[in-house]
Write a protein that holds these residues in place. Structure first.
Motif, PDB file in Angstrom:
ATOM      1  N   LEU A   5       0.806  -1.224   0.000  1.00 51.16           N
ATOM      2  CA  LEU A   5       0.000   0.000   0.000  1.00 51.16           C
ATOM      3  C   LEU A   5       0.843   1.280   0.000  1.00 51.16           C
ATOM      4  CD1 LEU A   5      -3.006  -0.914   2.327  1.00 51.16           C
ATOM      5  CD2 LEU A   5      -2.846  -1.037  -0.166  1.00 51.16           C
ATOM      6  N   GLN A   6       2.153   1.129  -0.126  1.00 53.85           N
ATOM      7  CA  GLN A   6       2.992   2.322  -0.216  1.00 53.85           C
ATOM      8  C   GLN A   6       2.901   2.894  -1.625  1.00 53.85           C
ATOM      9  OE1 GLN A   6       7.030   1.602   0.989  1.00 53.85           O
ATOM     10  NE2 GLN A   6       7.604   3.754   0.790  1.00 53.85           N
ATOM     11  N   SER A   7       2.975   4.239  -1.735  1.00 52.11           N
ATOM     12  CA  SER A   7       2.964   4.811  -3.081  1.00 52.11           C
ATOM     13  C   SER A   7       4.076   5.829  -3.235  1.00 52.11           C
ATOM     14  CB  SER A   7       1.602   5.410  -3.410  1.00 52.11           C
ATOM     15  OG  SER A   7       1.224   6.333  -2.428  1.00 52.11           O
ATOM     16  N   GLY A   8       4.336   6.186  -4.488  1.00 55.52           N
ATOM     17  CA  GLY A   8       5.403   7.137  -4.772  1.00 55.52           C
ATOM     18  C   GLY A   8       5.321   7.606  -6.211  1.00 55.52           C
ATOM     19  N   VAL A   9       6.196   8.555  -6.573  1.00 53.27           N
ATOM     20  CA  VAL A   9       6.231   9.066  -7.942  1.00 53.27           C
ATOM     21  C   VAL A   9       7.544   8.620  -8.582  1.00 53.27           C
ATOM     22  CG1 VAL A   9       6.363  11.161  -9.344  1.00 53.27           C
ATOM     23  CG2 VAL A   9       4.764  11.033  -7.430  1.00 53.27           C
ATOM     24  N   ILE A  10       7.437   8.121  -9.792  1.00 48.68           N
ATOM     25  CA  ILE A  10       8.650   7.627 -10.460  1.00 48.68           C
ATOM     26  C   ILE A  10       9.558   8.797 -10.825  1.00 48.68           C
ATOM     27  CG2 ILE A  10       9.565   6.358 -12.446  1.00 48.68           C
ATOM     28  CD1 ILE A  10       6.960   4.828 -12.566  1.00 48.68           C
ATOM     29  N   THR A  11      10.813   8.712 -10.417  1.00 47.42           N
ATOM     30  CA  THR A  11      11.764   9.770 -10.760  1.00 47.42           C
ATOM     31  C   THR A  11      12.689   9.332 -11.878  1.00 47.42           C
ATOM     32  OG1 THR A  11      13.212   8.944  -9.034  1.00 47.42           O
ATOM     33  CG2 THR A  11      11.811  10.803  -8.473  1.00 47.42           C
ATOM     34  N   GLN A  12      12.952   8.042 -11.940  1.00 43.60           N
ATOM     35  CA  GLN A  12      13.930   7.585 -12.915  1.00 43.60           C
ATOM     36  C   GLN A  12      13.763   6.093 -13.144  1.00 43.60           C
ATOM     37  OE1 GLN A  12      17.981   8.173 -11.666  1.00 43.60           O
ATOM     38  NE2 GLN A  12      18.774   7.544 -13.651  1.00 43.60           N
ATOM     39  N   ILE A  13      13.955   5.698 -14.387  1.00 43.49           N
ATOM     40  CA  ILE A  13      14.009   4.265 -14.664  1.00 43.49           C
ATOM     41  C   ILE A  13      15.433   3.980 -15.084  1.00 43.49           C
ATOM     42  CG2 ILE A  13      13.111   2.405 -16.097  1.00 43.49           C
ATOM     43  CD1 ILE A  13      10.484   3.936 -16.181  1.00 43.49           C
ATOM     44  N   ASP A  14      16.121   3.247 -14.230  1.00 42.61           N
ATOM     45  CA  ASP A  14      17.554   3.079 -14.421  1.00 42.61           C
ATOM     46  C   ASP A  14      17.884   1.603 -14.522  1.00 42.61           C
ATOM     47  OD1 ASP A  14      20.255   3.188 -14.479  1.00 42.61           O
ATOM     48  OD2 ASP A  14      20.488   3.672 -12.347  1.00 42.61           O
ATOM     49  N   GLU A  15      18.141   1.201 -15.732  1.00 45.15           N
ATOM     50  CA  GLU A  15      18.371  -0.205 -15.989  1.00 45.15           C
ATOM     51  C   GLU A  15      19.700  -0.689 -15.459  1.00 45.15           C
ATOM     52  OE1 GLU A  15      17.037  -1.698 -20.250  1.00 45.15           O
ATOM     53  OE2 GLU A  15      19.087  -2.080 -19.672  1.00 45.15           O
ATOM     54  N   SER A  16      20.639   0.249 -15.264  1.00 46.46           N
ATOM     55  CA  SER A  16      22.031  -0.150 -15.039  1.00 46.46           C
ATOM     56  C   SER A  16      22.187  -1.112 -13.866  1.00 46.46           C
ATOM     57  CB  SER A  16      22.891   1.084 -14.806  1.00 46.46           C
ATOM     58  OG  SER A  16      22.416   1.754 -13.658  1.00 46.46           O
ATOM     59  N   CYS A  17      21.288  -1.025 -12.875  1.00 46.84           N
ATOM     60  CA  CYS A  17      21.485  -1.867 -11.703  1.00 46.84           C
ATOM     61  C   CYS A  17      21.185  -3.330 -11.970  1.00 46.84           C
ATOM     62  CB  CYS A  17      20.690  -1.360 -10.513  1.00 46.84           C
ATOM     63  SG  CYS A  17      18.939  -1.374 -10.795  1.00 46.84           S
ATOM     64  N   ILE A  18      20.474  -3.646 -13.065  1.00 46.08           N
ATOM     65  CA  ILE A  18      20.336  -5.077 -13.347  1.00 46.08           C
ATOM     66  C   ILE A  18      20.909  -5.476 -14.700  1.00 46.08           C
ATOM     67  CG2 ILE A  18      18.371  -5.588 -11.848  1.00 46.08           C
ATOM     68  CD1 ILE A  18      16.667  -5.561 -14.413  1.00 46.08           C
ATOM     69  N   SER A  19      21.085  -4.531 -15.603  1.00 41.87           N
ATOM     70  CA  SER A  19      21.532  -4.952 -16.932  1.00 41.87           C
ATOM     71  C   SER A  19      22.993  -5.351 -16.934  1.00 41.87           C
ATOM     72  CB  SER A  19      21.274  -3.870 -17.969  1.00 41.87           C
ATOM     73  OG  SER A  19      21.896  -2.688 -17.574  1.00 41.87           O
TER      74      SER A  19
END
Lengths: 89, 622
Positions: free
Chosen positions: A10-24
């Motif tokens: 039930l936590q919510s937030g606003v997306i600031t960044q989509i950063d693939e580097s941490c898994i790619s």
């Protein structure tokens, strides 16, 4: 700054960044693919996300509602970890 | 004015595309395959008021023309007109979910780049209005510069208006140059930004998601109750298939028996009477009686799909699937495989990664499909006592459940082995929509239910009739010589083939009659029962009708042989249609050959283990 994968129920937030580097950096991912898929499903900077459900084992996968849409999106925590958010004020 | 036009139906998944397709075309549908590839081509037809013949091409759901699965590739190629010999599209009908404009409009913007004429069906408008999703429709039409029709496809609302717009558009359909290119990340963001601008301009008020759906989800997606309910639904499904279906099945069986007796009576003691009565009617009848079970299992799958529960089931199962390397989406093809592996294998098309899809295809024939039921039922009732265990459960029922469980366990086990040793794939993003719950429309469910029934009956009417005729000939000719001491079938081709191959199967306890029955059973599992009937009916001195087969087997087979045959049937590739579909779906002979080989090796090894274990334990005396 909080990853979507670390959200509590039930936590919510606003997306600031989509950063693939941490898994790619993990082998096997085609560069840009995760980010492109997330974008297509509506995960975009500025969108509001709310975590609604967690799976039984290790809270994985998770079900998220974007911008109060009528449909939810289910995704695995590993993929959700590339979505960075800030708290809603 | 008479004119023919091609319309492509494009849209996101879960926006009611199938319902709209059914509403527009009714029963005038045809399913074929795209040449060269394996994707199902669904065409439907309708005629407008101005007598324009419209061919509606239903394309797989997609979020973007940028494709990553074979399904999405088709959508792109057909829309762009780059798909070989397929006809060019004159008009794109894009269906979008009125409660989720964001993703729908993003696709619309991409489609506009193709330069093809475009119109929009704004679907589920009733839900959107009820939930407070409001915006200026006129303004939206202006912004997008194309016709928008509000529809509620599932209630057939807005369909006439949609067809009227087609009439208005047709005199002036011109495609301009295509400027579409696969969007990169920044272009993808630009599309979103443009959608955001449009939504700002049309003064959208974001509604509230269905409260009812949310309440249902607190239970159905609950970590504990959710799984419990999923298991309960699966249990109900099996209960329905194995006990409710018995009543119509018995009725059909008596019908078949009556017809067989009647036809045989018309031509007493002639070859033609034997061929039609014992060969065709009995053989096809033995298969057709499974129609109620196929209908029930298909009904369950359709209802779960249409109500929105199927995606929840995939969500709940995702972790278990992931543990053996499968995608959460693989749950749906595997569940469908319980009815028949063929629709199951076709349902794997939604899995984007090639290796993931191959693994799912390769394991789906291990699920207990309904065609295995005849042989399971026969052997269980012949060899497993009806003892009540723990004062509640019937031993026969427990064995049947165990057979299903073994099937599932091996699906996961084999998937794990394939995935981690042979078909490794890079890490995949696993993401899907959980749509809000809907009450399925009866008309739509009926239309979807007719399809598997039709294809099942067509199979029974063609391939199975042909096999029964061939089998009858093989088991009747050559006739036994005059003064023969052995049963007539010993002298026939079937007998010869059975005897010839018997040595291979002796180590797993199969006699030549079983081997002979397995041969036609390769074409379709369910035939093996009627084949055994034919073989024993002919080999016995007295008339052994199929109802007596159970009794007959009890005396002529050992428990070890029966269990070995059951085990064989769990794993063996006893279905040519499945192999043919795998060939079609993978577009190569490599995968069906691999599938056939691994299944037959697994079947032989497992049957050997079971047979030898039962012998060692001395259980064969029972």
């Amino acid at each position: 700054m909080k990853r979507l994968s670390d959200f509590k129920k039930l936590q919510s937030g606003v997306i600031t960044q989509i950063d693939e580097s941490c898994i790619s950096s993990n082998k096997g991912f085609i560069a840009g693919e995760v980010e492109a898929r997330l974008l297509e499903m509506g995960f975009i900077e500025g969108a509001n996300v709310k975590l609604l459900h967690k799976g039984m084992f290790g809270g994985d996968p998770i079900a998220v509602r974007i911008n109060n849409n009528n449909t939810m999106i289910a995704l695995r925590k590993r993929d959700a970890s590339v979505i960075l958010t800030k708290e809603v004020i | 004015m008479h004119k023919n036009i091609n319309i492509a139906l494009v849209g996101n998944p879960n926006c009611g595309k199938t319902a709209l397709f059914n509403a527009l075309t009714g029963s005038k549908q045809r399913v074929a395959n795209y040449s060269g590839v394996t994707i199902e081509k669904k065409h439907g037809y309708f005629i407008t008021k101005k007598h324009i013949n419209c061919t509606l091409v239903d394309l797989p759901g997609t979020y973007s023309l940028r494709s990553h699965s074979p399904d999405e590739l088709i959508t792109r190629d057909v829309v762009l007109g780059t798909f070989g010999e397929e006809e060019q599209i004159d008009l794109i009908l894009c269906i979008i979910d009125a409660t989720n404009l964001q993703n729908g409009l993003r696709l619309v913007l991409e489609l506009k780049q193709t330069g093809k004429p475009l119109m929009i069906a704004l679907n589920m408008i009733d839900i959107a209005k009820r939930r407070g999703y409001n915006y200026d429709l006129q303004k939206l039409q202006q912004e997008l510069n194309c016709h928008i029709v509000e529809t509620t496809a599932i209630k057939k609302q807005g369909i006439a208006e949609l067809v009227a717009v087609v009439d208005d558009l047709v005199p002036d359909l011109h495609a301009s140059t295509c400027t579409w290119q696969a969007p990169d990340l920044s272009e993808s963001r630009n599309y979103h930004a443009r959608v955001a601008e449009i939504l700002e301009d049309v003064k959208i008020t974001q509604g509230t998601p269905s409260l009812c759906s949310q309440r249902i989800d607190t239970v159905l997606l609950h970590p504990f109750y959710g799984i419990t309910i999923l298991l309960a639904i699966l249990f109900l499904l099996f209960q329905a298939v194995f006990s409710w279906a018995e009543v119509p099945k018995d009725m059909m069986q008596s019908g078949v028996d009556w017809l067989q007796a009647y036809v045989t009576g018309l031509f007493p003691n002639t070859l033609i009477g034997g061929l039609i009565g014992d060969g065709v009617i009995a053989g096809v009848g033995a298969v057709v009686v499974f129609l109620p079970q196929i209908l029930i299992i298909s009904l369950f799958v359709i209802l779960l799909e249409d109500s929105g529960y199927m995606a929840r089931a995939a969500f709940l199962m995702d972790r278990i699937m992931a543990s053996c390397g499968l995608h959460g989406k693989a749950f749906i093809p595997i569940l469908s495989s319980f009815a028949c592996a063929i629709p199951g294998i076709m349902a794997t098309r939604t899995i984007e990664n090639r290796n993931d899809r191959l693994v799912t295809i390769l394991v789906s024939p291990l699920t207990t499909c309904s065609a295995r039921l005849p042989i399971y039922t026969l052997l269980i009732s012949a060899f497993i006592p009806t003892t009540t265990v723990f004062g509640l459960f019937n031993l026969q029922g427990i064995v049947m459940f165990a057979l299903f469980a073994i099937g599932i366990i091996f699906v996961l086990l084999v998937a794990f082995v394939l995935k981690f040793f042979f078909l490794r794939s890079g890490k995949q993003i696993s993401i899907m929509e959980l749509p809000s719950y809907k009450i399925p429309s009866i008309a739509n469910v009926a239309m979807e239910l007719i399809k598997p029934a039709k294809s099942f009956l067509r199979r029974a009417g063609t391939i199975i009739v042909a096999i029964m005729i061939v089998l009858w000939f093989l088991s009747t000719f050559p006739h036994a010589p005059i003064g023969a001491t052995l049963p007539a079938i010993d002298y026939s081709f079937v007998g010869k083939i059975g005897h010839y191959l018997e040595f291979i199967f002796l180590p797993i306890g199969f006699n030549w009659q079983i081997v002979a029955a397995l041969i036609p059973g390769m074409a379709a599992r369910e035939i093996a029962v009627s084949a055994l009937g034919t073989i024993y009916a002919i080999s016995g001195n007295e008339e052994v009708v199929r109802q007596n087969l159970t009794l007959f087997l009890q005396h002529s087979w050992s428990l070890a042989t029966a269990l070995s045959l059951i085990t064989w049937y769990i794993f063996a590739p006893q279905c040519i249609s499945t192999l043919a579909v795998v060939k079609r779906e993978t577009n190569s002979y490599k995968w069906p050959i691999i599938m056939f080989t691994y299944q037959i090796v697994l079947a032989y090894v497992m049957a050997f283990i079971v047979y030898r274990t039962v012998l060692l334990l001395g259980l064969h005396q029972f």
